[in-house]
Design an enzyme around this catalytic site. Structure first.
Site, short mmCIF file in Angstrom:
data_model
loop_
_atom_site.label_atom_id
_atom_site.label_comp_id
_atom_site.label_asym_id
_atom_site.label_seq_id
_atom_site.Cartn_x
_atom_site.Cartn_y
_atom_site.Cartn_z
N LYS A 117 -44.86 12.69 21.38
CA LYS A 117 -43.77 11.67 21.12
C LYS A 117 -45.04 10.59 20.31
O LYS A 117 -45.07 10.57 19.48
CB LYS A 117 -42.59 10.79 21.48
CG LYS A 117 -41.48 11.47 22.37
CD LYS A 117 -40.43 10.72 23.04
CE LYS A 117 -39.29 11.11 22.54
NZ LYS A 117 -38.81 9.74 22.35
N LYS A 159 -42.32 2.94 25.32
CA LYS A 159 -41.30 4.52 25.25
C LYS A 159 -42.53 5.55 25.50
O LYS A 159 -43.68 5.42 25.70
CB LYS A 159 -41.55 4.93 24.18
CG LYS A 159 -39.70 4.59 23.41
CD LYS A 159 -40.01 5.12 21.76
CE LYS A 159 -38.58 5.01 21.07
NZ LYS A 159 -38.89 5.77 19.79
N GLU A 201 -43.09 0.35 20.43
CA GLU A 201 -42.34 -0.07 19.06
C GLU A 201 -41.63 -0.91 18.26
O GLU A 201 -41.18 -1.29 19.76
CB GLU A 201 -40.86 1.04 18.60
CG GLU A 201 -42.07 2.53 17.44
CD GLU A 201 -40.69 3.90 17.74
OE1 GLU A 201 -39.85 3.21 18.06
OE2 GLU A 201 -41.25 4.44 17.38
N LYS A 202 -41.67 -1.32 17.63
CA LYS A 202 -39.80 -2.09 17.19
C LYS A 202 -39.32 -2.35 17.49
O LYS A 202 -38.94 -1.02 17.22
CB LYS A 202 -40.36 -2.70 15.78
CG LYS A 202 -39.18 -3.73 15.16
CD LYS A 202 -39.72 -4.91 14.95
CE LYS A 202 -39.13 -6.00 14.68
NZ LYS A 202 -39.12 -7.28 14.89
N GLU A 288 -38.34 10.98 15.78
CA GLU A 288 -39.08 12.75 16.17
C GLU A 288 -38.48 13.59 16.02
O GLU A 288 -37.10 13.55 14.88
CB GLU A 288 -38.34 11.89 17.73
CG GLU A 288 -36.84 12.20 18.02
CD GLU A 288 -36.36 12.89 19.94
OE1 GLU A 288 -37.26 13.29 19.95
OE2 GLU A 288 -35.21 13.60 19.97
N ASN A 290 -36.93 17.22 16.50
CA ASN A 290 -36.31 18.52 17.04
C ASN A 290 -37.16 19.88 16.36
O ASN A 290 -36.15 20.10 15.14
CB ASN A 290 -35.14 18.12 17.41
CG ASN A 290 -34.48 17.11 18.15
OD1 ASN A 290 -35.21 16.49 19.27
ND2 ASN A 290 -34.09 16.08 17.92
N ARG A 292 -35.88 22.36 16.37
CA ARG A 292 -35.12 23.75 17.17
C ARG A 292 -34.07 23.42 16.46
O ARG A 292 -33.01 22.89 15.89
CB ARG A 292 -34.43 23.94 18.76
CG ARG A 292 -34.44 22.36 18.73
CD ARG A 292 -33.39 22.67 20.45
NE ARG A 292 -33.32 20.70 20.28
CZ ARG A 292 -32.95 19.60 20.75
NH1 ARG A 292 -31.50 20.23 19.61
NH2 ARG A 292 -32.64 18.50 20.66
N VAL A 295 -26.57 20.78 18.63
CA VAL A 295 -25.14 21.17 18.80
C VAL A 295 -24.79 21.04 17.78
O VAL A 295 -23.51 21.48 17.17
CB VAL A 295 -25.25 20.59 19.58
CG1 VAL A 295 -23.61 20.00 20.50
CG2 VAL A 295 -25.73 20.04 20.83
N ARG A 338 -17.25 16.74 19.94
CA ARG A 338 -17.71 17.50 21.28
C ARG A 338 -16.72 17.38 22.35
O ARG A 338 -16.35 15.76 22.72
CB ARG A 338 -19.13 16.84 21.57
CG ARG A 338 -20.10 16.64 20.46
CD ARG A 338 -21.62 16.02 21.44
NE ARG A 338 -22.91 16.42 20.40
CZ ARG A 338 -24.22 16.90 20.77
NH1 ARG A 338 -24.67 16.92 21.71
NH2 ARG A 338 -25.06 16.34 19.43
P1 ADP Z 1 -35.13 10.82 23.06
O1 ADP Z 1 -36.33 11.58 23.06
O2 ADP Z 1 -35.03 10.85 24.60
O3 ADP Z 1 -33.88 11.45 23.09
P2 ADP Z 1 -35.91 8.64 20.57
O4 ADP Z 1 -37.19 8.74 20.93
O5 ADP Z 1 -34.87 10.01 19.48
O6 ADP Z 1 -36.33 9.71 22.52
O7 ADP Z 1 -34.99 7.74 20.65
C1 ADP Z 1 -33.48 7.65 21.80
C2 ADP Z 1 -32.61 7.13 21.34
O8 ADP Z 1 -32.77 5.51 21.46
C3 ADP Z 1 -32.16 6.88 19.38
O9 ADP Z 1 -31.04 7.28 19.21
C4 ADP Z 1 -31.85 5.11 19.26
O10 ADP Z 1 -30.34 5.19 19.88
C5 ADP Z 1 -32.18 5.06 20.73
N1 ADP Z 1 -34.50 4.17 20.41
C6 ADP Z 1 -34.98 5.21 20.26
N2 ADP Z 1 -36.14 4.32 19.12
C7 ADP Z 1 -35.58 3.05 19.23
C8 ADP Z 1 -36.35 1.76 17.95
N3 ADP Z 1 -36.85 1.16 17.74
N4 ADP Z 1 -35.24 0.81 17.69
C9 ADP Z 1 -34.15 0.51 18.87
N5 ADP Z 1 -33.51 1.68 19.03
C10 ADP Z 1 -34.03 3.08 19.64
#
Ligand code: ADP
Length: 449
Positions: A117, A159, A201-202, A288, A290, A292, A295, A338
């Site tokens: 990440k 994270k 992150e914020k 992030e 993905n 691939r 779903v 789903r």
């Molecule tokens: P993963 O790879 O575990 O799915 P993500 O980075 O995609 O992780 O984050 C998953 C979920 O976490 C997001 O869809 C959101 O709901 C929450 N999230 C992630 N980063 C933030 C952030 N900076 N502020 C608020 N919610 C967040």
């Protein structure tokens, strides 16, 4: 087309989805399966089937040696990994290619970069995507971490660089708990992912989850196929997705879509990918990528008319993208529910025998599922047993049709999440499109509380 026989390294509805695309292209299919899936629909439909191990995924669907052997024995010349399992495993992609088998997926180096990440965020930033404000890469020294958190402003989210599936995140509301939380985050990340690296992150208070579907030819051309709104989530798991998003204007779609397509073209990205953003107060923040198929890809197929799996196979085969950006038109509205084998209100899994099954039908109704009457849902895997995808010319029309289709679905035996979807479709906030990533959990808490 040089691919003649494609091995599907997956199970359930996505194995079926890939089989269908392959057969429509005149390609034979090889199913691999665990002993628990010997009676599965994808095994019945495929031209060849190989048992690759016992029920536990690590011994079967994650068993690289067994899958490669199955490909060699059946003389498969391509492997499609679906989603989950080995789909984002760069090492597996390299092993497939080293065996002169066509890997239906992105270049291994791109899978690797986007799987970390911190690297993914750095790459996205360098490619011009807007980021959530945060630390510039990993943080290790506590004093520096504190200074960064104060600069970003609380609340912040800590994270894990190797986190995934909604795990490895901690929200910190103020400086008092910062030191404890960052230490906890590091040691938990080490235990869960074997990597203690964390970044800050914020924390956005109430965003929507908006993601763009992209496609690259691996040679410097890329297109976007618009966005999906996946804000209806429980424990970071998507429940219902729609395209287009009720809040994204044509201008915003074209603007942000253009930015992500250019980024993917510059990167030389190959195949299907999804760029995920949080969206708040009209602004996009990359979280992030993905590397691939997702779903929820069918909602994009419904509004663009592009078969995404066919496109993946074509690109892996070295063919050009079958459409240009100008060919892509966004028409109408699509929603996916789903359907899981679980209690709709307390979410306890409900595997076992399906005594009766009838799929909804009619115009613009699609059911992707490996279910049939007499099938036994094994307890070892994900609880998703079907996807109901409905299209309408308008969002209102789509919702009316979706209600009708849900009434028609018959799945007897296990409990399913159909009643949850039916209740959701009656909610004024859903009907007006006014929801964020927090909405579903709050709604559930109020219903139960
Ligand atoms: P993963 O790879 O575990 O799915 P993500 O980075 O995609 O992780 O984050 C998953 C979920 O976490 C997001 O869809 C959101 O709901 C929450 N999230 C992630 N980063 C933030 C952030 N900076 N502020 C608020 N919610 C967040």
């Amino acid at each position: 087309m040089s691919i003649r026989r494609l091995l599907i390294a997956n199970r359930g509805e996505i194995a079926l989805r890939i089989h269908r695309a392959a057969h429509e292209m005149g390609i034979e299919t090889v199913a691999v399966h665990s002993t628990a899936d010997a009676e599965a629909m994808h095994v019945r439909l495929a031209d060849h089937a190989v048992c690759i191990g016992p029920p536990a995924a690590r011994d079967s669907y994650l068993n690289v040696a067994a899958i490669i052997s199955a490909a060699e024995i059946t003389q498969a010349d391509a492997i499609h990994p679906g989603y989950g399992f080995l789909s984002e495993n760069a090492k597996f992609a390299e092993i497939v290619e080293a065996h002169d088998i066509t890997w239906i997926g992105p270049k291994p180096e791109h899978i690797r970069t986007m799987g970390d990440k911190v690297e993914a965020k750095r790459t996205a930033g360098a490619l011009g995507l807007p980021l959530v404000p945060g630390s510039d890469g990993a943080v290790s020294e506590i004093g520096e971490a504190r200074r960064i958190a104060a600069e970003i402003g609380y609340p912040v989210i800590i994270k894990a660089a190797s986190g995934g599936g909604g795990r490895g995140m901690k929200v910190c509301t103020g400086p008092d708990e910062f030191e404890t939380l960052i230490q906890q985050a590091g040691s938990e990340a080490k235990a869960a992912f074997g990597d203690a690296t964390v970044y800050i992150e914020k924390y956005l208070g109430n965003p929507r989850h908006i993601e763009f579907q992209i496609f690259g030819d691996g040679k410097g051309k890329a297109i976007h196929l618009g966005e999906r709104d996946c804000s209806l989530q429980r424990r970071h798991q998507k429940v219902l997705e729609e395209a287009p998003s009720p809040v994204i204007s044509n201008n915003d779609r074209n603007h942000m879509g253009g930015i992500v397509a250019k980024a993917m073209a510059d990167m030389g990205y190959r195949g299907a990918g999804t760029i995920e953003f949080l969206w708040e107060d009209g602004k996009f923040y990359f979280i992030e990528m993905n590397t691939r198929l997702q779903v929820e890809h069918p909602v994009t197929e419904a509004i663009t008319g592009v078969d995404l799996v066919r496109e993946q196979i074509r690109i892996a085969d070295g063919l050009p993208l079958s459409v240009t950006q100008d060919d892509i038109e966004f028409k109408g509205h699509a929603i996916e529910c789903r359907i899981n084998a679980e209690d709709p209100w307390n979410f306890t899994p409900s595997p076992g025998a399906v005594t009766n099954y009838h799929a909804a039908g009619g115009m613009h109704v699609r059911v992707d599922s490996g279910l049939y009457a007499g099938y036994k849902i094994p307890p070892y895997y994900d609880s998703m047993i079907a996807k109901l995808i409905v299209y309408g010319r308008t969002r209102e029309g789509c919702i009316m049709r979706l209600k009708r289709a849900l009434e028609e679905m018959v799945i007897e035996g296990p409990k399913t999440s159909i009643p949850l979807h039916q209740a959701l479709l009656k909610e004024p906030d859903f009907l007006s499109g006014d929801y964020t990533i927090k909405w579903l959990e709050e709604w559930l808490a109020n219903r139960i509380g």
